[in-house]
Design a protein around this motif. Sequence first.
Motif, PDB file in Angstrom:
ATOM      1  N   GLU A 151      43.881  41.312  44.320  1.00  0.00           N
ATOM      2  CA  GLU A 151      45.100  41.604  43.566  1.00  0.00           C
ATOM      3  C   GLU A 151      46.092  40.437  43.681  1.00  0.00           C
ATOM      4  O   GLU A 151      46.694  40.024  42.683  1.00  0.00           O
ATOM      5  N   GLU A 152      46.252  39.904  44.879  1.00  0.00           N
ATOM      6  CA  GLU A 152      47.147  38.763  45.080  1.00  0.00           C
ATOM      7  C   GLU A 152      46.664  37.554  44.287  1.00  0.00           C
ATOM      8  O   GLU A 152      47.463  36.848  43.660  1.00  0.00           O
ATOM      9  N   GLU A 171      39.637  47.654  51.350  1.00  0.00           N
ATOM     10  CA  GLU A 171      41.062  47.637  51.018  1.00  0.00           C
ATOM     11  C   GLU A 171      41.631  46.225  51.137  1.00  0.00           C
ATOM     12  O   GLU A 171      42.354  45.767  50.243  1.00  0.00           O
ATOM     13  N   SER A 172      41.302  45.526  52.204  1.00  0.00           N
ATOM     14  CA  SER A 172      41.812  44.162  52.368  1.00  0.00           C
ATOM     15  C   SER A 172      41.223  43.241  51.297  1.00  0.00           C
ATOM     16  O   SER A 172      41.913  42.356  50.780  1.00  0.00           O
ATOM     17  N   LYS A 214      43.170  43.972  48.114  1.00  0.00           N
ATOM     18  CA  LYS A 214      44.510  43.394  48.191  1.00  0.00           C
ATOM     19  C   LYS A 214      44.462  41.888  47.956  1.00  0.00           C
ATOM     20  O   LYS A 214      45.310  41.332  47.251  1.00  0.00           O
ATOM     21  N   LYS A 220      47.427  38.097  40.661  1.00  0.00           N
ATOM     22  CA  LYS A 220      48.861  37.932  40.416  1.00  0.00           C
ATOM     23  C   LYS A 220      49.227  36.451  40.330  1.00  0.00           C
ATOM     24  O   LYS A 220      49.971  36.025  39.447  1.00  0.00           O
ATOM     25  N   ASN A 262      38.592  49.904  55.322  1.00  0.00           N
ATOM     26  CA  ASN A 262      39.627  48.900  55.602  1.00  0.00           C
ATOM     27  C   ASN A 262      39.221  47.534  55.063  1.00  0.00           C
ATOM     28  O   ASN A 262      40.050  46.796  54.530  1.00  0.00           O
TER      29      ASN A 262
END
Length: 148
Positions: A110-111, A103-104, A107, A114, A100
């Motif tokens: 990735e943000e 994964e966070s 993320k 972006k 977890n």
Amino acid sequence: MRWLLTGVVVAAAIILYALFHAIMTPARSVRALPKGVWILAILLLPVVGAGLWFWLGAPRRAPGGPTRPVQRGLGPDDDPEFLRRIETQRRQKAREEKLNAKESELKAREERLKKEAESKPEQEGEGEDPKPSDSTETDTTPGGAPQQ
């Protein structure tokens, strides 16, 4: 006559009790002779066989205690299967928490990427004058040599 009938009934009860007791007793608990021999002795020598069974063959009881040991359940701290299951659950929970967190982290990365990708075209467009492309112009490499 009445005493004789009472004696026969009592003897029959003792013989039957001894016979069923011998049959129900585990073979490893019988003393002196094998279990089958004791059953034959009770049947062939009714009163004497029953008496001998209770005197020499039947398992002895401890004074005030049961004939077989009481089996007590293991506490959770003593049960290896329980401890193994708890350890497996603990490891699985640690793995899940680690996954977890990864994964966070992914993320968030990735943000961030972006946002950087969205802001780059805006930054490139600011402060530059759009030049008309002329096909007759020659491109130069960083060394200054013309490129065809």
